[in-house]
Design an enzyme around this catalytic site. Sequence first.
Site, mmCIF file in Angstrom:
data_model
loop_
_atom_site.group_PDB
_atom_site.id
_atom_site.type_symbol
_atom_site.label_atom_id
_atom_site.label_comp_id
_atom_site.label_asym_id
_atom_site.label_seq_id
_atom_site.Cartn_x
_atom_site.Cartn_y
_atom_site.Cartn_z
ATOM 1 N N HIS A 63 -0.421 4.442 0.271
ATOM 2 C CA HIS A 63 -1.107 5.583 0.881
ATOM 3 C C HIS A 63 -1.566 5.176 2.279
ATOM 4 O O HIS A 63 -1.427 4.023 2.680
ATOM 5 C CB HIS A 63 -2.306 6.010 0.023
ATOM 6 C CG HIS A 63 -3.330 4.926 -0.158
ATOM 7 N ND1 HIS A 63 -3.170 3.893 -1.056
ATOM 8 C CD2 HIS A 63 -4.512 4.701 0.470
ATOM 9 C CE1 HIS A 63 -4.221 3.085 -0.997
ATOM 10 N NE2 HIS A 63 -5.050 3.545 -0.074
ATOM 11 N N LYS A 90 0.837 -1.194 0.000
ATOM 12 C CA LYS A 90 0.000 0.000 0.000
ATOM 13 C C LYS A 90 0.874 1.247 0.000
ATOM 14 O O LYS A 90 1.805 1.360 0.801
ATOM 15 C CB LYS A 90 -0.900 -0.024 1.241
ATOM 16 C CG LYS A 90 -1.969 1.047 1.287
ATOM 17 C CD LYS A 90 -2.841 0.865 2.522
ATOM 18 C CE LYS A 90 -3.923 1.906 2.602
ATOM 19 N NZ LYS A 90 -4.738 1.751 3.834
#
Length: 218
Positions: free
Chosen positions: A105, A103
């Site tokens: 963010h 991921k």
Amino acid sequence: MESYKREFIQFLESAGVLKFGDFTAKSGRKIPYFINAGDIKTGDQISKLGEFYAKAYFEKVGNKRTVLYGPAYKGIPIAVSVACALSKEGLDVPFFFNRKEEKDHGEGGVFVGYKPKENEEIVIVEDVITAGTAIRESMSILSSLPGTKVAATFVMVDRKEKGRTEKSAMAEVGEEFGFPVYSVVDVYDIIEYLEEKPENKENVDRIKAYLEINGAKA
């Protein structure tokens, strides 16, 4: 056969986790039976699975607090259920798992859940080991953690298959990474269970023929 092993195999069969037919394992081998934790679909089933793992954990590790790691995807619900089962028995352990894609963010990163501290012991919980491919992938992922220390791996079934050599994949993984791999039952327990009913003869014969070729010799 110990009663808990029979109970576990009955559970796997009734939940649709243990199947017979023609399948392809992650290793690429064509196999006559398949163990798929992804077929556990209810709260009761996953709760029971966690209880069996917890029983094996206490038997092999004792009351030691470790960190549970469940490899995505099938290992995720296993890790959660084992942590819950251990908690009910008075041992509260943290757990974490990985994302398939990192991921970029929010909190970011590849891991979700508890963040292991350096030198904390990690226990991997998986469904099965065939050739050791999935465990090696897990070790590659866990290597990004500072001071990674895997204490053990627990799986549902030891398939008793050879890995890269004539030794069992579980033995190879243990020697390669320096930790034991434990299982609740092995394929010979399943054979013994099946042999109790004559209608299972075809499946028994197919599994035995498969092990003649792919079974570990040491």
